[in-house]
Design a protein around this motif. Structure first.
Motif, short mmCIF file in Angstrom:
data_model
loop_
_atom_site.label_atom_id
_atom_site.label_comp_id
_atom_site.label_asym_id
_atom_site.label_seq_id
_atom_site.Cartn_x
_atom_site.Cartn_y
_atom_site.Cartn_z
N GLN A 131 -74.49 -47.84 -77.33
CA GLN A 131 -74.10 -46.99 -78.44
C GLN A 131 -72.63 -47.14 -78.82
O GLN A 131 -72.27 -47.11 -79.97
CB GLN A 131 -74.40 -45.53 -78.07
N ASN A 132 -71.76 -47.33 -77.84
CA ASN A 132 -70.34 -47.39 -78.14
C ASN A 132 -69.97 -48.59 -79.00
O ASN A 132 -68.89 -48.64 -79.55
CB ASN A 132 -69.53 -47.44 -76.83
N ASP A 133 -70.85 -49.57 -79.09
CA ASP A 133 -70.56 -50.75 -79.89
C ASP A 133 -70.52 -50.44 -81.38
O ASP A 133 -70.14 -51.31 -82.17
CB ASP A 133 -71.57 -51.85 -79.60
N LEU A 134 -70.93 -49.24 -81.80
CA LEU A 134 -70.83 -48.88 -83.20
C LEU A 134 -69.39 -48.95 -83.68
O LEU A 134 -69.11 -49.41 -84.78
CB LEU A 134 -71.39 -47.46 -83.41
N PHE A 135 -68.45 -48.53 -82.86
CA PHE A 135 -67.05 -48.56 -83.25
C PHE A 135 -66.52 -49.99 -83.30
O PHE A 135 -65.68 -50.32 -84.14
CB PHE A 135 -66.23 -47.70 -82.28
N ILE A 136 -67.02 -50.85 -82.43
CA ILE A 136 -66.65 -52.27 -82.50
C ILE A 136 -67.19 -52.87 -83.79
O ILE A 136 -66.54 -53.70 -84.43
CB ILE A 136 -67.19 -53.02 -81.27
#
Length: 322
Positions: A131-136
């Protein structure tokens, strides 16, 4: 189907009436006795207003729900810059006169496809992992946007001045010279994409609670985000390919919709944003034609209003949090 609550329903009805009134005024004002010609000329523009407002409103509200940020718009993915790069490369290679004189339906479809595939490629690579890859993904969108802009600027510097002058007409949003074939194609794509997003309203309502809560409630968050991102890119890319980049339009209509409809339910937010977009575009075009005598464009009006509203919202949010 449940009826709208009185307050929300009244708001939507008033916005719809205002949109009809503005469209009627725009179609009938200063026709100089040649109403049929004015209807044909302005009717095509009104159709474009409706499609662009529909695509922009639906896409921006969905994108902001996905990112949990009301300051972001789909343009952060670099779609506007990609459109500018595509047009610059075509004018650089083919030539401005040929580009403006020949039928460009295949190029129109290629532009939409490239803008949609770019976001889908990034989403497949990044969002499938965690999920954190959304910011990437958002950071990469900004990086790609900078890369596209730099490449476009490099090619534009090398262009013949006459070619560059012809290119500039494509890089600003214009509702004056819309290809009827493109309008029909865009209508099909935008209507299908918007219908799919509206049918996903209940899932977007859950995603509004946050990715973790949505996952706990049974939503496959990563797959859902990829689907939403593709639909958002498809709608934004189609609207951009049809009339050109309109910076800040989505930001304006989405954030005003949140203020007029203080709810998380997208079946209210979607139509509010779309109606606001129609009112804003028709009103802006009326001012451009009748008040400013075509000395400016809708994109300039949108950027000015959007820039002022963006600054005001930042100041307002800081005061509220402080």
């Amino acid at each position: 189907m449940k009826a709208f609550p009185l307050k929300k329903g009244t708001t939507l009805v008033l916005l719809a009436i205002l949109a009809l009134v503005l469209c009627a005024i725009y179609l009938t004002y200063n026709t100089y006795g040649n109403f049929q010609f004015a209807w044909m000329l302005r009717g095509k523009k009104v159709a474009a207003f409706l499609l662009v407002a529909l695509a922009t409103g639906m896409a921006t509200v969905s994108f902001q729900t996905m990112t949990q940020n009301q300051f972001l718009t789909p343009n952060i993915l670099g779609l506007d810059s990609l459109y500018v790069l595509i047009q610059t490369v075509l004018f650089f290679v083919v030539g401005g006169v040929k580009m403006l004189s020949q039928e460009q339906t295949p190029l129109f479809l290629v532009s939409i496809l490239l803008m949609a595939l770019l976001s889908l490629l990034l989403a497949n690579v990044l969002l499938k992992r965690q999920q954190n890859d959304l910011f990437i993904l958002l950071m990469l969108g900004m990086i790609f946007g900078t890369l596209f802009s730099s490449t476009s600027s490099f090619l534009q510097v090398m262009m013949d001045p006459n070619e560059y002058d012809l290119l500039q007409g494509r890089l600003f949003a214009s509702f004056s010279n819309i290809n009827t074939n493109h309008l029909a194609i865009a209508a099909g794509i935008i209507l299908i994409g918007s219908l799919l997003l509206y049918r996903l309203s209940s899932y977007l309502d859950v995603l509004h609670l946050g990715a973790d809560q949505a996952a706990n409630l049974g939503v496959s968050v990563n797959r859902f985000q990829i689907l939403i991102l593709f639909l958002v890119s498809l709608l934004t890319g189609t609207a951009t390919a049809l009339v050109g980049p309109i910076t800040f339009l989505g930001f304006i209509v989405a954030n005003i919709a949140y203020q007029m409809m203080p709810t998380y339910r997208h079946r209210y937010l979607f139509p509010t944003a779309v109606l606001l977009g129609i009112n804003f575009l028709v009103g802006s075009q009326f001012l451009v034609e009748q008040v400013f005598q075509l000395k400016t464009t809708v994109s300039v009006v949108t950027q000015f209003v959007g820039g002022v509203y963006f600054i005001w919202k930042i100041i307002h949010e800081r005061r509220r949090q402080g």
